[in-house]
Design a protein around this motif. Sequence first.
Motif, PDB file in Angstrom:
ATOM      1  N   PHE A 165     -50.041 -39.859 -11.488  1.00  0.00           N
ATOM      2  CA  PHE A 165     -51.037 -38.894 -11.951  1.00  0.00           C
ATOM      3  C   PHE A 165     -50.787 -37.506 -11.364  1.00  0.00           C
ATOM      4  CE2 PHE A 165     -53.600 -42.687 -13.014  1.00  0.00           C
ATOM      5  CZ  PHE A 165     -53.946 -42.337 -14.311  1.00  0.00           C
ATOM      6  N   TYR A 166     -50.286 -37.454 -10.130  1.00  0.00           N
ATOM      7  CA  TYR A 166     -49.945 -36.154  -9.548  1.00  0.00           C
ATOM      8  C   TYR A 166     -48.858 -35.460 -10.367  1.00  0.00           C
ATOM      9  CZ  TYR A 166     -46.658 -33.304  -6.980  1.00  0.00           C
ATOM     10  OH  TYR A 166     -45.745 -32.348  -6.652  1.00  0.00           O
ATOM     11  N   VAL A 167     -47.794 -36.190 -10.680  1.00  0.00           N
ATOM     12  CA  VAL A 167     -46.683 -35.612 -11.446  1.00  0.00           C
ATOM     13  C   VAL A 167     -47.171 -35.129 -12.806  1.00  0.00           C
ATOM     14  CG1 VAL A 167     -44.511 -36.177 -12.608  1.00  0.00           C
ATOM     15  CG2 VAL A 167     -44.901 -36.934 -10.265  1.00  0.00           C
ATOM     16  N   PHE A 168     -47.948 -35.957 -13.471  1.00  0.00           N
ATOM     17  CA  PHE A 168     -48.403 -35.617 -14.817  1.00  0.00           C
ATOM     18  C   PHE A 168     -49.305 -34.386 -14.818  1.00  0.00           C
ATOM     19  CE2 PHE A 168     -51.265 -36.103 -18.461  1.00  0.00           C
ATOM     20  CZ  PHE A 168     -50.341 -36.230 -19.493  1.00  0.00           C
ATOM     21  N   PHE A 169     -50.299 -34.363 -13.946  1.00  0.00           N
ATOM     22  CA  PHE A 169     -51.270 -33.273 -13.974  1.00  0.00           C
ATOM     23  C   PHE A 169     -50.706 -31.976 -13.387  1.00  0.00           C
ATOM     24  CE2 PHE A 169     -54.366 -36.809 -14.303  1.00  0.00           C
ATOM     25  CZ  PHE A 169     -55.011 -36.395 -15.448  1.00  0.00           C
ATOM     26  N   LEU A 170     -49.792 -32.073 -12.426  1.00  0.00           N
ATOM     27  CA  LEU A 170     -49.203 -30.850 -11.886  1.00  0.00           C
ATOM     28  C   LEU A 170     -48.318 -30.164 -12.922  1.00  0.00           C
ATOM     29  CD1 LEU A 170     -48.939 -29.011  -9.452  1.00  0.00           C
ATOM     30  CD2 LEU A 170     -46.971 -30.358  -8.722  1.00  0.00           C
ATOM     31  N   ILE A 171     -47.499 -30.937 -13.616  1.00  0.00           N
ATOM     32  CA  ILE A 171     -46.672 -30.353 -14.666  1.00  0.00           C
ATOM     33  C   ILE A 171     -47.544 -29.808 -15.785  1.00  0.00           C
ATOM     34  CG2 ILE A 171     -44.900 -30.853 -16.399  1.00  0.00           C
ATOM     35  CD1 ILE A 171     -43.827 -30.745 -13.594  1.00  0.00           C
ATOM     36  N   LEU A 172     -48.629 -30.517 -16.106  1.00  0.00           N
ATOM     37  CA  LEU A 172     -49.543 -30.038 -17.143  1.00  0.00           C
ATOM     38  C   LEU A 172     -50.192 -28.721 -16.728  1.00  0.00           C
ATOM     39  CD1 LEU A 172     -50.902 -30.665 -19.881  1.00  0.00           C
ATOM     40  CD2 LEU A 172     -52.686 -31.872 -18.607  1.00  0.00           C
ATOM     41  N   SER A 173     -50.547 -28.580 -15.457  1.00  0.00           N
ATOM     42  CA  SER A 173     -51.142 -27.334 -14.964  1.00  0.00           C
ATOM     43  C   SER A 173     -50.147 -26.185 -15.032  1.00  0.00           C
ATOM     44  CB  SER A 173     -51.629 -27.518 -13.530  1.00  0.00           C
ATOM     45  OG  SER A 173     -52.570 -28.559 -13.442  1.00  0.00           O
ATOM     46  N   LEU A 174     -48.904 -26.443 -14.624  1.00  0.00           N
ATOM     47  CA  LEU A 174     -47.881 -25.395 -14.694  1.00  0.00           C
ATOM     48  C   LEU A 174     -47.605 -24.988 -16.135  1.00  0.00           C
ATOM     49  CD1 LEU A 174     -45.331 -26.671 -12.008  1.00  0.00           C
ATOM     50  CD2 LEU A 174     -46.798 -24.668 -11.842  1.00  0.00           C
ATOM     51  N   GLU A 175     -47.579 -25.963 -17.036  1.00  0.00           N
ATOM     52  CA  GLU A 175     -47.349 -25.649 -18.448  1.00  0.00           C
ATOM     53  C   GLU A 175     -48.484 -24.807 -19.010  1.00  0.00           C
ATOM     54  OE1 GLU A 175     -44.985 -26.189 -20.808  1.00  0.00           O
ATOM     55  OE2 GLU A 175     -43.657 -26.832 -19.207  1.00  0.00           O
ATOM     56  N   THR A 176     -49.725 -25.117 -18.631  1.00  0.00           N
ATOM     57  CA  THR A 176     -50.872 -24.339 -19.112  1.00  0.00           C
ATOM     58  C   THR A 176     -50.799 -22.893 -18.638  1.00  0.00           C
ATOM     59  OG1 THR A 176     -52.229 -26.358 -19.052  1.00  0.00           O
ATOM     60  CG2 THR A 176     -53.383 -24.240 -19.180  1.00  0.00           C
ATOM     61  N   LEU A 177     -50.460 -22.712 -17.363  1.00  0.00           N
ATOM     62  CA  LEU A 177     -50.327 -21.349 -16.839  1.00  0.00           C
ATOM     63  C   LEU A 177     -49.189 -20.596 -17.513  1.00  0.00           C
ATOM     64  CD1 LEU A 177     -50.869 -21.976 -13.020  1.00  0.00           C
ATOM     65  CD2 LEU A 177     -52.387 -20.735 -14.559  1.00  0.00           C
ATOM     66  N   LEU A 178     -48.085 -21.278 -17.781  1.00  0.00           N
ATOM     67  CA  LEU A 178     -46.952 -20.612 -18.431  1.00  0.00           C
ATOM     68  C   LEU A 178     -47.295 -20.227 -19.863  1.00  0.00           C
ATOM     69  CD1 LEU A 178     -44.045 -19.673 -18.244  1.00  0.00           C
ATOM     70  CD2 LEU A 178     -43.308 -21.959 -18.957  1.00  0.00           C
ATOM     71  N   VAL A 179     -48.021 -21.076 -20.568  1.00  0.00           N
ATOM     72  CA  VAL A 179     -48.437 -20.738 -21.937  1.00  0.00           C
ATOM     73  C   VAL A 179     -49.319 -19.499 -21.926  1.00  0.00           C
ATOM     74  CG1 VAL A 179     -49.847 -21.512 -23.879  1.00  0.00           C
ATOM     75  CG2 VAL A 179     -48.183 -23.066 -22.861  1.00  0.00           C
ATOM     76  N   LEU A 180     -50.235 -19.419 -20.977  1.00  0.00           N
ATOM     77  CA  LEU A 180     -51.082 -18.226 -20.873  1.00  0.00           C
ATOM     78  C   LEU A 180     -50.256 -16.986 -20.543  1.00  0.00           C
ATOM     79  CD1 LEU A 180     -54.120 -19.707 -18.889  1.00  0.00           C
ATOM     80  CD2 LEU A 180     -54.017 -19.157 -21.334  1.00  0.00           C
ATOM     81  N   LEU A 181     -49.222 -17.171 -19.722  1.00  0.00           N
ATOM     82  CA  LEU A 181     -48.387 -16.039 -19.326  1.00  0.00           C
ATOM     83  C   LEU A 181     -47.540 -15.534 -20.491  1.00  0.00           C
ATOM     84  CD1 LEU A 181     -47.249 -14.172 -17.106  1.00  0.00           C
ATOM     85  CD2 LEU A 181     -45.600 -15.986 -16.551  1.00  0.00           C
ATOM     86  N   VAL A 182     -46.903 -16.442 -21.228  1.00  0.00           N
ATOM     87  CA  VAL A 182     -46.019 -16.010 -22.315  1.00  0.00           C
ATOM     88  C   VAL A 182     -46.802 -15.441 -23.494  1.00  0.00           C
ATOM     89  CG1 VAL A 182     -44.201 -17.637 -21.660  1.00  0.00           C
ATOM     90  CG2 VAL A 182     -45.924 -18.335 -23.326  1.00  0.00           C
ATOM     91  N   THR A 183     -48.020 -15.919 -23.697  1.00  0.00           N
ATOM     92  CA  THR A 183     -48.817 -15.369 -24.801  1.00  0.00           C
ATOM     93  C   THR A 183     -49.338 -13.972 -24.495  1.00  0.00           C
ATOM     94  OG1 THR A 183     -50.744 -16.554 -23.882  1.00  0.00           O
ATOM     95  CG2 THR A 183     -49.555 -17.608 -25.698  1.00  0.00           C
ATOM     96  N   SER A 184     -49.438 -13.638 -23.207  1.00  0.00           N
ATOM     97  CA  SER A 184     -49.920 -12.305 -22.839  1.00  0.00           C
ATOM     98  C   SER A 184     -48.804 -11.279 -22.736  1.00  0.00           C
ATOM     99  CB  SER A 184     -50.672 -12.370 -21.506  1.00  0.00           C
ATOM    100  OG  SER A 184     -49.804 -12.785 -20.460  1.00  0.00           O
ATOM    101  N   ASN A 185     -47.539 -11.725 -22.856  1.00  0.00           N
ATOM    102  CA  ASN A 185     -46.409 -10.818 -22.742  1.00  0.00           C
ATOM    103  C   ASN A 185     -45.740 -10.608 -24.099  1.00  0.00           C
ATOM    104  OD1 ASN A 185     -46.587 -10.377 -19.952  1.00  0.00           O
ATOM    105  ND2 ASN A 185     -45.536 -12.306 -19.524  1.00  0.00           N
ATOM    106  N   ASP A 186     -45.110  -9.459 -24.232  1.00  0.00           N
ATOM    107  CA  ASP A 186     -44.455  -9.090 -25.485  1.00  0.00           C
ATOM    108  C   ASP A 186     -42.992  -9.540 -25.456  1.00  0.00           C
ATOM    109  OD1 ASP A 186     -43.965  -8.050 -27.951  1.00  0.00           O
ATOM    110  OD2 ASP A 186     -43.687  -5.981 -27.256  1.00  0.00           O
ATOM    111  N   ILE A 187     -42.791 -10.839 -25.621  1.00  0.00           N
ATOM    112  CA  ILE A 187     -41.444 -11.398 -25.694  1.00  0.00           C
ATOM    113  C   ILE A 187     -41.304 -12.163 -26.997  1.00  0.00           C
ATOM    114  CG2 ILE A 187     -41.042 -11.546 -23.212  1.00  0.00           C
ATOM    115  CD1 ILE A 187     -41.938 -14.408 -23.270  1.00  0.00           C
ATOM    116  N   THR A 188     -40.077 -12.443 -27.371  1.00  0.00           N
ATOM    117  CA  THR A 188     -39.834 -13.119 -28.641  1.00  0.00           C
ATOM    118  C   THR A 188     -40.322 -14.566 -28.588  1.00  0.00           C
ATOM    119  OG1 THR A 188     -37.624 -13.821 -27.942  1.00  0.00           O
ATOM    120  CG2 THR A 188     -37.813 -11.666 -29.029  1.00  0.00           C
TER     121      THR A 188
END
Length: 409
Positions: A165-188
């Motif tokens: 559960f640690y592995v699953f939820f930690l990767i899920l948390s990092l993915e959520t933060l990265l999605v928020l980061l890439v959507t707020s930036n002007d990249i392709t």
Amino acid sequence: MSPSGPVRIQPVRGNLFEQNLEDNVEPIKDLHWSVEPVIKWMCFLGIPSPFDVSTCRFANNFHHTLSFVVLLLIQSSLLIHTVYNAKTVSASYMSGISTLTLSWNLICENVNIAVYTVGCQISFLVFSRSDAWTDLISSFKRLDENLPSSDIYPTCRSLAIKIFFYVFFLILSLETLLVLLVTSNDITWLRKILDVSGLLTKIYPATQLALFCILTQIISLQLGAIRKGIDDQLNQLNPASPVLVEIQYRQLNILRRHHRLVCNSVRKINCCFGTFLTFEIIYIFVSFINCSLFILMSAISDDVPLGVMNTMVCLDCVVHLFLLTSFSDDITSQSDKVFEALAEMHHQEPPLQYEVMLFIEQLSHMKSNINAMGFFDVKKQLFPSLIGTTLTYFLILLQFQSAEKTGNK
């Protein structure tokens, strides 16, 4: 006897009773049962494991190869795109700030992740096709045959579920933060997809780390069983009858043999996980340096999503390092406790005291330390050394960044 001939009676009740007994049989609490949650997840991801029980070897190898090809394709595409577009991608993430130092830092970060994920998967693929995996499982089975213990495997299964559960939820948390980061930036959109999928591949070495932690925990509990056996001997010192002397002599001999088997299992773990541990430590070291610079630059440019994202990556590295060192250090700690318990044992019977002295000498010469391919021991002393080295390289990068800004002005 009926008019039409003999009648065959079906034992329906007995069959139903036997079927209910089969349904209510508890699973055998052994090594495979204790690591089953992580093994099933590894099979789903296509990670080779020493516990593969698939009847179709071709399908199993095809799944492993396909997973590796997909992983290699994602990381190679991400790395190539980063090398050719480092300045643009760096400016997009850093709110328009683009320097040569930041560009090279971004390239180093992507190279680090690629080597980490692909290298760990290659190491498992190589060892899964050798006798190392089989030897590892055989060494654990010999431990069960020599000194059975019913408390070890339920504890390890509970640990396996928690780490899963640690592995699953930690990767899920990092993915959520990265999605928020890439959507707020002007990249392709191509870069967004590559970044998200590239971070998702970190679940492979994280799962391998979970298996390593469980196996080292089993070793620690086996050493704890040895110490418990020695404590039982301490409560029965100086037996009065020859029969009790013979019983204690056999018990001490079994415990000494068990310690040799434990040391052999540790060597097998070092053989199978040594390459993985080397990649893991290198990844943690480089990630600390890269993320610390990105955190500083995000604070200067007031970029909260980037700062939070890199802080979480640093936290992930800290957790990985803590798991590696704490489970590995626990083996050394349990060995020291066994030595301390033996030092308190003084038998009046010469055969028993001689066996104790042999056991103490064996503990002195046979060390059960986890190491990374023999380069260094994995223990808690890695924390201060990694932090000190990270600060040194971080200051060097900071000087390059400041000199480049001064030169541009």
